[in-house]
Design an enzyme around this catalytic site. Structure first.
Site, mmCIF file in Angstrom:
data_model
loop_
_atom_site.group_PDB
_atom_site.id
_atom_site.type_symbol
_atom_site.label_atom_id
_atom_site.label_comp_id
_atom_site.label_asym_id
_atom_site.label_seq_id
_atom_site.Cartn_x
_atom_site.Cartn_y
_atom_site.Cartn_z
ATOM 1 N N LYS A 180 0.885 -1.164 0.000
ATOM 2 C CA LYS A 180 0.000 0.000 0.000
ATOM 3 C C LYS A 180 0.928 1.220 0.000
ATOM 4 O O LYS A 180 1.414 1.655 1.049
ATOM 5 C CB LYS A 180 -0.877 -0.018 1.257
ATOM 6 C CG LYS A 180 -2.219 0.689 1.109
ATOM 7 C CD LYS A 180 -2.143 2.152 0.788
ATOM 8 C CE LYS A 180 -1.856 3.000 1.989
ATOM 9 N NZ LYS A 180 -1.638 4.428 1.629
ATOM 10 N N GLU A 256 9.643 1.197 10.958
ATOM 11 C CA GLU A 256 10.644 2.256 10.827
ATOM 12 C C GLU A 256 9.887 3.576 10.923
ATOM 13 O O GLU A 256 9.127 3.927 10.014
ATOM 14 C CB GLU A 256 11.396 2.105 9.506
ATOM 15 C CG GLU A 256 12.260 0.855 9.536
ATOM 16 C CD GLU A 256 13.011 0.555 8.250
ATOM 17 O OE1 GLU A 256 12.876 1.317 7.282
ATOM 18 O OE2 GLU A 256 13.731 -0.458 8.227
ATOM 19 N N CYS A 290 13.772 10.600 7.141
ATOM 20 C CA CYS A 290 13.599 10.211 8.550
ATOM 21 C C CYS A 290 14.904 10.340 9.330
ATOM 22 O O CYS A 290 14.907 10.579 10.526
ATOM 23 C CB CYS A 290 13.090 8.791 8.635
ATOM 24 S SG CYS A 290 14.210 7.645 7.827
ATOM 25 N N GLU A 392 9.035 15.983 15.682
ATOM 26 C CA GLU A 392 9.554 15.820 14.326
ATOM 27 C C GLU A 392 8.817 16.789 13.403
ATOM 28 O O GLU A 392 7.590 16.763 13.328
ATOM 29 C CB GLU A 392 9.335 14.385 13.835
ATOM 30 C CG GLU A 392 9.902 14.163 12.444
ATOM 31 C CD GLU A 392 9.590 12.769 11.879
ATOM 32 O OE1 GLU A 392 8.404 12.386 11.879
ATOM 33 O OE2 GLU A 392 10.527 12.093 11.441
HETATM 34 N N1 LIG Z 1 12.533 5.201 10.342
HETATM 35 C C1 LIG Z 1 12.556 5.169 9.024
HETATM 36 O O1 LIG Z 1 13.291 4.407 8.405
HETATM 37 C C2 LIG Z 1 11.660 6.080 8.233
HETATM 38 C C3 LIG Z 1 11.866 6.197 6.866
HETATM 39 C C4 LIG Z 1 11.094 7.087 6.133
HETATM 40 C C5 LIG Z 1 10.097 7.820 6.751
HETATM 41 N N2 LIG Z 1 9.892 7.696 8.069
HETATM 42 C C6 LIG Z 1 8.850 8.501 8.724
HETATM 43 O O2 LIG Z 1 7.714 8.611 7.875
HETATM 44 C C7 LIG Z 1 7.024 9.832 8.115
HETATM 45 C C8 LIG Z 1 6.713 10.499 6.785
HETATM 46 O O3 LIG Z 1 5.947 9.660 5.997
HETATM 47 P P1 LIG Z 1 4.352 9.753 5.888
HETATM 48 O O4 LIG Z 1 3.897 11.130 6.234
HETATM 49 O O5 LIG Z 1 3.969 9.140 4.582
HETATM 50 O O6 LIG Z 1 3.896 8.792 7.065
HETATM 51 P P2 LIG Z 1 2.413 8.361 7.412
HETATM 52 O O7 LIG Z 1 2.506 7.590 8.676
HETATM 53 O O8 LIG Z 1 1.468 9.502 7.347
HETATM 54 O O9 LIG Z 1 1.984 7.420 6.215
HETATM 55 C C9 LIG Z 1 2.730 6.274 5.864
HETATM 56 C C10 LIG Z 1 1.809 5.269 5.225
HETATM 57 O O10 LIG Z 1 0.857 4.798 6.173
HETATM 58 C C11 LIG Z 1 -0.450 4.865 5.625
HETATM 59 N N3 LIG Z 1 -1.380 5.029 6.735
HETATM 60 C C12 LIG Z 1 -1.726 6.176 7.366
HETATM 61 N N4 LIG Z 1 -2.600 5.904 8.371
HETATM 62 C C13 LIG Z 1 -2.810 4.568 8.373
HETATM 63 C C14 LIG Z 1 -3.604 3.691 9.154
HETATM 64 N N5 LIG Z 1 -4.343 4.127 10.162
HETATM 65 N N6 LIG Z 1 -3.576 2.374 8.867
HETATM 66 C C15 LIG Z 1 -2.798 1.902 7.869
HETATM 67 N N7 LIG Z 1 -2.047 2.679 7.077
HETATM 68 C C16 LIG Z 1 -2.036 4.003 7.334
HETATM 69 C C17 LIG Z 1 -0.361 6.026 4.660
HETATM 70 O O11 LIG Z 1 -1.421 5.983 3.744
HETATM 71 C C18 LIG Z 1 0.999 5.806 4.038
HETATM 72 O O12 LIG Z 1 0.961 4.807 3.051
HETATM 73 C C19 LIG Z 1 7.960 10.621 9.004
HETATM 74 O O13 LIG Z 1 7.515 10.520 10.329
HETATM 75 C C20 LIG Z 1 9.295 9.904 8.862
HETATM 76 O O14 LIG Z 1 10.193 10.060 9.928
HETATM 77 C C21 LIG Z 1 10.645 6.832 8.826
HETATM 78 O O1 LIG Z 2 13.660 8.628 5.148
HETATM 79 C C1 LIG Z 2 14.216 7.657 5.609
HETATM 80 C C2 LIG Z 2 15.268 6.958 4.967
HETATM 81 C C3 LIG Z 2 15.387 5.635 5.180
HETATM 82 C C4 LIG Z 2 16.383 4.901 4.530
HETATM 83 C C5 LIG Z 2 16.389 3.556 4.469
HETATM 84 O O2 LIG Z 2 15.419 2.816 4.936
HETATM 85 C C6 LIG Z 2 17.469 2.844 3.858
HETATM 86 O O3 LIG Z 2 18.452 3.449 3.435
HETATM 87 O O4 LIG Z 2 17.380 1.610 3.797
#
Ligand SMILES: NC(=O)c1ccc[n+]([C@@H]2O[C@H](COP(=O)([O-])OP(=O)(O)OC[C@H]3O[C@@H](n4cnc5c(N)ncnc54)[C@H](O)[C@@H]3O)[C@@H](O)[C@H]2O)c1
Ligand SMILES: O=C/C=C/C=C(\O)C(=O)O
Length: 488
Positions: A180, A256, A290, A392
């Site tokens: 998804k 993550e 992230c 964040e």
């Molecule tokens: N730790 C890591 O490796 C990592 C990597 C990349 C991004 N991030 C984090 O991602 C965030 C940014 O991405 P975003 O805004 O797309 O995140 P988000 O949590 O808003 O959405 C991520 C995904 O989850 C889905 N989603 C939202 N609510 C849901 C629910 N209730 N049930 C199931 N699915 C649901 C969304 O449609 C989307 O596909 C930031 O917080 C960032 O730090 C973390």
């Molecule tokens: O925004 C977050 C970046 C994540 C990176 C990875 O998950 C990766 O390099 O495997």
């Protein structure tokens, strides 16, 4: 020109889009319409889960590890063969510079398959010999089986990279997946479906359902009884909702999540490298990484010089559309996300921050004024417990604070609910190791940032995640171990 429609990919085919609920996919550089996307219904998700379940025992389930690995190499080659299409699609959906996606997003979209295909061919089986009271002994060995149907929920900041970072190991281990993608960035998951089909991945092994989170495809998938495990990258809050959705069936999750990552800059650093690295970690991908740095701690004796140089760097960033080769920063992902980031820009001002540079919306040419453009921003002067230092923001911004000694900066850098990544800048190797070991994070970079070896454990501590993926660590989540104890 006819409207472009992105359909769900279930059981090896793209579904009909006619008569379905459609949502808009817009380009953040000018808010223009890229495509309309078919929102998956609960019935579509049911169909995808059923197809994924069937595929586990079809030709995919019968394949040898070697055959599976060969197919995954073909997928990686397929991504590289259509590099320009992936690049254009990713940059249209996100607005990020071609120069960035060309070096990071798309190549990683291919290498995420290769690395895990090679890994599963070479991984050893764990074995222990033991004594028994009758003296004959016994031997234990553990075999790995696929976990089954994996739900993959991915975000919008590095869409192809982060989605394939999950799909690569999941398929290498013999699972089937339902992806998804974020509603903001649906295109590359769909392009990958074409590559999967052309590479000969059997029907039902890779499925894509599009839609939103709550009351939509995300929630349908994460609460589905036929999904055996959920791997998710996104916000911490969303992770909590997904955990609840999976709780009834005690399904394993790999998360993550968000970060509030510190950079620690010691006076004995190589200043040029520290500035270059901090510039990237704060502003690359318009700050939407992230692992990005939002809290910079700089030793007091070099504080003023560091802030000045970082300011000059930020002022030198050129905002522009993805194919503008002279630009190194795009817009945020959406106008909605810009409202969120701007609310922090306002909050910082209200809290009395010194705005070193930025703090608002840039003046773009008329054709781009509808886009989600924002100024790179640097603040100083706020307390460690202010919202700017705790939450964040996920935009091109950072706060820079002075520190006086090592113990103090370790304590302050760790004083956060998050625990994803940290960068340390120093030429003193002993100090680098000592400080790195004290950081409550999953990932420490010394004199670097976002330097990735895909064999290493990747993930976050505290509210930044659950579990580690990468190399053999991915096997923990994507396989189920059965220990077989044979008495001799
Ligand atoms: N730790 C890591 O490796 C990592 C990597 C990349 C991004 N991030 C984090 O991602 C965030 C940014 O991405 P975003 O805004 O797309 O995140 P988000 O949590 O808003 O959405 C991520 C995904 O989850 C889905 N989603 C939202 N609510 C849901 C629910 N209730 N049930 C199931 N699915 C649901 C969304 O449609 C989307 O596909 C930031 O917080 C960032 O730090 C973390
Ligand atoms: O925004 C977050 C970046 C994540 C990176 C990875 O998950 C990766 O390099 O495997």
């Amino acid at each position: 020109m006819s409207e472009k429609i992105i359909s769900n990919f279930v059981d090896g085919s793209f579904q009909e889009g006619q008569g379905r609920n459609l949502f808009e996919n817009r380009n953040p550089v000018d808010n223009s319409l890229i495509s309309k996307v078919v929102e998956a219904s609960a019935a579509d998700v049911d169909a995808a889960v059923a197809a994924a379940r069937r595929a586990l025992s079809g030709p995919w389930g019968d394949m040898s590890v070697d055959e599976r690995a060969t197919l995954l190499h073909r997928v990686a080659d397929g991504v590289m063969a259509r590099f320009d299409e992936f690049l254009a699609a990713e940059c249209a959906d996100t607005g990020k510079p071609f120069s960035l996606a060309r070096h990071i997003d798309i190549p990683r979209g291919a290498s995420n398959f290769k690395v895990f295909a090679d890994l599963v061919k070479n991984v050893a089986t764990e074995a222990f010999q033991m004594g028994t009271p009758d003296g004959t002994g016994a031997i234990n060995y553990a075999i790995r089986k696929p976990r089954g149907v994996i739900g993959v929920i991915s975000p919008w900041n590095l869409p192809l990279l982060l989605m394939t970072w999950k799909v690569g190991p999941a398929l290498a281990c013999g699972n089937t997946v339902i992806v998804k993608p974020s509603e903001e960035t649906p295109t590359t998951a769909s392009l990958l479906a074409e590559v999967m089909r052309d590479a000969g991945i059997p029907d039902g092994v890779y499925n894509v359902v599009n839609g939103f989170g709550p009351d939509s495809a995300g929630a349908f998938l994460t609460s589905h009884r036929g999904v055996d495990a959920i791997t998710f990258t996104g916000e911490t809050r969303t992770g909590a909702a997904i955990m609840k959705a999976g709780a009834d069936r005690v399904r394993p999750v790999s998360f993550e999540l968000g970060g509030k990552n510190p950079a620690i800059v010691f006076a004995d650093c190589d200043m040029d490298k520290a500035i270059e690295g901090t510039m990237r970690s704060a502003f690359a991908n318009c700050g939407q990484v992230c692992l990005g740095t939002e809290r910079v701690f700089v030793e007091r004796s070099i504080f003023d010089q560091f802030v000045e140089r970082l300011r000059d760097g930020a002022k030198g960033l050129k905002l522009g559309v993805p194919d503008d080769a002279s630009a190194n920063m795009g817009p945020l992902i959406s106008l909605e996300h810009r409202d969120k980031v701007l609310s922090y820009y306002d909050k910082a001002r209200d809290l009395g921050a010194n705005v070193i540079t930025g703090g608002g919306v840039p003046d773009m040419v008329p054709s781009l004024q509808g886009g989600a453009w924002i100024e790179p921003t640097i603040w100083t002067g706020l307390d460690d417990d202010s919202a700017i230092m705790r939450e964040e923001i996920f935009g091109p911004c950072c706060h820079v604070s002075p520190f006086d000694d090592e113990a103090e900066v370790v304590r302050r850098a760790n004083d956060t609910d998050y625990g994803l990544a940290c960068s340390i800048w120093t030429e003193n190797t002993s100090r680098a190791h000592r400080v790195a070991a004290q950081m409550d994070v999953g990932l420490v970079w010394v004199n670097s940032w976002f330097l990735r070896d895909l064999r290493t454990p990747f993930g976050g501590s505290k509210m930044s995640g659950i579990g580690r993926e990468g190399g053999v660590h991915s096997l923990e989540f994507y396989t189920e171990l059965t220990n077989i104890c044979v008495k001799l």
